[in-house]
Design a protein around this motif. Structure first.
Motif, PDB file in Angstrom:
ATOM      1  N   PHE A  44       4.315 -16.383   1.474  1.00 38.53           N
ATOM      2  CA  PHE A  44       4.796 -17.120   0.304  1.00 38.53           C
ATOM      3  C   PHE A  44       6.065 -16.484  -0.272  1.00 38.53           C
ATOM      4  O   PHE A  44       7.035 -17.177  -0.593  1.00 38.53           O
ATOM      5  N   PHE A  45       6.096 -15.151  -0.380  1.00 40.91           N
ATOM      6  CA  PHE A  45       7.294 -14.477  -0.918  1.00 40.91           C
ATOM      7  C   PHE A  45       8.503 -14.749  -0.018  1.00 40.91           C
ATOM      8  O   PHE A  45       9.617 -14.988  -0.490  1.00 40.91           O
ATOM      9  N   ILE A  46       8.257 -14.674   1.289  1.00 44.26           N
ATOM     10  CA  ILE A  46       9.345 -14.911   2.257  1.00 44.26           C
ATOM     11  C   ILE A  46       9.903 -16.320   2.072  1.00 44.26           C
ATOM     12  O   ILE A  46      11.115 -16.520   1.945  1.00 44.26           O
ATOM     13  N   ASP A  47       9.003 -17.302   2.030  1.00 45.87           N
ATOM     14  CA  ASP A  47       9.444 -18.696   1.886  1.00 45.87           C
ATOM     15  C   ASP A  47      10.153 -18.904   0.546  1.00 45.87           C
ATOM     16  O   ASP A  47      11.153 -19.623   0.468  1.00 45.87           O
ATOM     17  N   ALA A  48       9.614 -18.269  -0.507  1.00 45.02           N
ATOM     18  CA  ALA A  48      10.208 -18.440  -1.834  1.00 45.02           C
ATOM     19  C   ALA A  48      11.644 -17.924  -1.839  1.00 45.02           C
ATOM     20  O   ALA A  48      12.556 -18.591  -2.340  1.00 45.02           O
ATOM     21  N   LEU A  49      11.861 -16.742  -1.266  1.00 44.38           N
ATOM     22  CA  LEU A  49      13.217 -16.177  -1.324  1.00 44.38           C
ATOM     23  C   LEU A  49      14.167 -16.870  -0.357  1.00 44.38           C
ATOM     24  O   LEU A  49      15.360 -17.025  -0.642  1.00 44.38           O
ATOM     25  N   ARG A  50      13.646 -17.323   0.772  1.00 43.22           N
ATOM     26  CA  ARG A  50      14.507 -18.104   1.676  1.00 43.22           C
ATOM     27  C   ARG A  50      14.930 -19.398   1.005  1.00 43.22           C
ATOM     28  O   ARG A  50      16.091 -19.801   1.077  1.00 43.22           O
ATOM     29  N   GLY A  51      13.993 -20.061   0.348  1.00 48.09           N
ATOM     30  CA  GLY A  51      14.296 -21.308  -0.359  1.00 48.09           C
ATOM     31  C   GLY A  51      15.302 -21.057  -1.473  1.00 48.09           C
ATOM     32  O   GLY A  51      16.223 -21.842  -1.692  1.00 48.09           O
ATOM     33  N   ALA A 119       9.748 -17.094  -9.577  1.00 50.06           N
ATOM     34  CA  ALA A 119       9.148 -16.419 -10.746  1.00 50.06           C
ATOM     35  C   ALA A 119       7.772 -15.871 -10.387  1.00 50.06           C
ATOM     36  O   ALA A 119       7.420 -14.742 -10.763  1.00 50.06           O
ATOM     37  N   ALA A 120       6.990 -16.649  -9.638  1.00 49.87           N
ATOM     38  CA  ALA A 120       5.661 -16.173  -9.215  1.00 49.87           C
ATOM     39  C   ALA A 120       5.811 -14.982  -8.278  1.00 49.87           C
ATOM     40  O   ALA A 120       5.050 -14.008  -8.354  1.00 49.87           O
ATOM     41  N   THR A 121       6.812 -15.025  -7.418  1.00 45.86           N
ATOM     42  CA  THR A 121       7.060 -13.908  -6.498  1.00 45.86           C
ATOM     43  C   THR A 121       7.480 -12.659  -7.271  1.00 45.86           C
ATOM     44  O   THR A 121       6.953 -11.568  -7.034  1.00 45.86           O
ATOM     45  N   ALA A 123       6.863 -11.837 -10.302  1.00 43.68           N
ATOM     46  CA  ALA A 123       5.720 -11.291 -11.049  1.00 43.68           C
ATOM     47  C   ALA A 123       4.784 -10.538 -10.108  1.00 43.68           C
ATOM     48  O   ALA A 123       4.365  -9.411 -10.390  1.00 43.68           O
ATOM     49  N   THR A 124       4.475 -11.147  -8.963  1.00 46.39           N
ATOM     50  CA  THR A 124       3.558 -10.487  -8.026  1.00 46.39           C
ATOM     51  C   THR A 124       4.182  -9.206  -7.489  1.00 46.39           C
ATOM     52  O   THR A 124       3.496  -8.189  -7.320  1.00 46.39           O
ATOM     53  N   GLU A 125       5.472  -9.233  -7.239  1.00 47.58           N
ATOM     54  CA  GLU A 125       6.146  -8.047  -6.732  1.00 47.58           C
ATOM     55  C   GLU A 125       6.135  -6.915  -7.763  1.00 47.58           C
ATOM     56  O   GLU A 125       6.094  -5.746  -7.393  1.00 47.58           O
ATOM     57  N   HIS A 126       6.177  -7.272  -9.040  1.00 46.22           N
ATOM     58  CA  HIS A 126       6.075  -6.217 -10.056  1.00 46.22           C
ATOM     59  C   HIS A 126       4.676  -5.595 -10.033  1.00 46.22           C
ATOM     60  O   HIS A 126       4.533  -4.373 -10.054  1.00 46.22           O
ATOM     61  N   ILE A 127       3.666  -6.446  -9.970  1.00 43.07           N
ATOM     62  CA  ILE A 127       2.285  -5.930  -9.896  1.00 43.07           C
ATOM     63  C   ILE A 127       2.135  -5.044  -8.663  1.00 43.07           C
ATOM     64  O   ILE A 127       1.587  -3.940  -8.727  1.00 43.07           O
ATOM     65  N   HIS A 163      11.610  -2.363  -2.462  1.00 46.79           N
ATOM     66  CA  HIS A 163      12.220  -3.701  -2.624  1.00 46.79           C
ATOM     67  C   HIS A 163      11.749  -4.413  -3.902  1.00 46.79           C
ATOM     68  O   HIS A 163      11.827  -5.627  -4.005  1.00 46.79           O
ATOM     69  N   ARG A 164      11.334  -3.627  -4.881  1.00 48.60           N
ATOM     70  CA  ARG A 164      10.735  -4.173  -6.100  1.00 48.60           C
ATOM     71  C   ARG A 164      11.640  -5.112  -6.892  1.00 48.60           C
ATOM     72  O   ARG A 164      11.158  -5.909  -7.688  1.00 48.60           O
ATOM     73  N   SER A 165      12.973  -4.983  -6.733  1.00 51.03           N
ATOM     74  CA  SER A 165      13.850  -5.759  -7.613  1.00 51.03           C
ATOM     75  C   SER A 165      14.427  -7.004  -6.959  1.00 51.03           C
ATOM     76  O   SER A 165      15.086  -7.801  -7.622  1.00 51.03           O
ATOM     77  N   THR A 166      14.197  -7.203  -5.662  1.00 47.87           N
ATOM     78  CA  THR A 166      14.871  -8.315  -4.964  1.00 47.87           C
ATOM     79  C   THR A 166      14.512  -9.675  -5.574  1.00 47.87           C
ATOM     80  O   THR A 166      15.397 -10.449  -5.951  1.00 47.87           O
ATOM     81  N   ALA A 167      13.209  -9.969  -5.679  1.00 43.70           N
ATOM     82  CA  ALA A 167      12.809 -11.284  -6.198  1.00 43.70           C
ATOM     83  C   ALA A 167      13.280 -11.455  -7.644  1.00 43.70           C
ATOM     84  O   ALA A 167      13.722 -12.534  -8.050  1.00 43.70           O
TER      85      ALA A 167
END
Ligand SMILES: [Fe+2]
Ligand SMILES: [Fe+2]
Length: 271
Positions: A44-51, A119-121, A123-127, A163-167
């Motif tokens: 999901f993160f991959i697809d979100a950032l590619r999109g 935004a969901a990515t 948030a999850t990446e911060h957690i 990679h915490r800050s990319t998303a």
């Protein structure tokens, strides 16, 4: 920032013990639950950032494209390795009910503005980064696990810290606002906690350890003890809600150090 993709040199085809985490039922069930969520989550993160990259204006796309590629490479590697780990859990008879639940939620974002998924990515990446920092500071969470499994978890933690800050940055580049950034953090945290507990309980039940006193004594120390995960994670987690928060302001030195000191366990994938 530059993100290196690393291929781990560990063998996950060989089976591991049912209570691989130092013989401790709770700690094993908890980490197993996390692993079960990774392949779906990371895709999901991959697809979100590619999109997101496609939706960015051209100048911004150029600015973020190399970092997003590194991010995608890291998450794709995590996915593959945790799929092998999860195949072992399946062979042990575990059932993953977290992945289908999160897939159903991800589908609800289909066709929406790409900022929702990013935004969901973020948030999850911060957690994930907060969990990662805690693990790197408390390697005893994996005490007496096989070295290859310790390596797997700490390598993943170190790259999450890296990679915490990319998303987060891509969300900003897309013009994402603070209100929705914080809204998604509340939502994601609620689902994350509910899901990790549900799956941990299921795993403990399968292990026959759900009703043992020992299990919950370990669980209470692990989560709520003085050095416990949930107790210590609360503050860095909350920092996300502050105006002007940026993930790079949190201390990522432990992950960087781990990667510097463990060069022998991975091969750098050339660009
Ligand atoms: Fe990951
Ligand atoms: Fe990540």
């Amino acid at each position: 920032m530059e993100l290196t993709v690393r291929r781990l040199r560990i063998d996950l085809e060989a089976p591991f013990a049912r209570r691989w985490n130092g013989g401790d039922a709770f700690r094993t069930a908890w980490f197993n639950a996390l692993s079960m969520s990774f392949p779906v989550g990371e895709q999901f993160f991959i697809d979100a950032l590619r999109g997101a990259l496609k939706a960015l204006p051209e100048g911004e796309r150029e600015r973020w494209s190399a970092e997003v590629q590194g991010f995608v490479g890291q998450e794709a590697t995590h996915r593959r390795i945790h799929a092998l780990f999860n195949a072992q859990l399946e062979a042990q008879g575990h059932r993953n009910t977290w992945a289908p639940r999160s897939l159903a939620r991800i589908r609800r974002l289909d066709g929406l503005d790409p900022r929702h998924a990013v935004a969901a990515t973020a948030a999850t990446e911060h957690i994930t980064a907060v969990l990662a920092d805690w693990m790197l500071a408390h390697p005893e969470a994996l005490a007496d696990a096989e070295p290859r499994l310790q390596t797997l978890w700490l390598w993943h933690a170190a790259e999450e810290s890296e990679h915490r800050s990319t998303a987060f940055d891509v969300y900003r580049a897309l013009g994402g606002n603070e209100l929705w950034r914080c809204r998604y953090m509340r939502l994601v945290t609620f689902h994350f906690l509910a899901d990790v507990f549900r799956q941990t309980l299921r795993n403990l039940h399968h292990d026959g350890a759900l009703w043992q006193w020992r299990t919950w004594r370990s669980g209470a120390t692990f989560l709520f003890g003085r050095a416990g995960l949930l107790r210590q994670a609360r503050r860095p987690w909350r920092a996300y809600f502050a105006a002007g928060f940026h993930p790079r302001r949190q201390d990522d030195a432990a992950g960087a150090r781990w990667l510097r000191e463990h060069g022998e366990v991975f091969a750098v994938v050339p660009r």
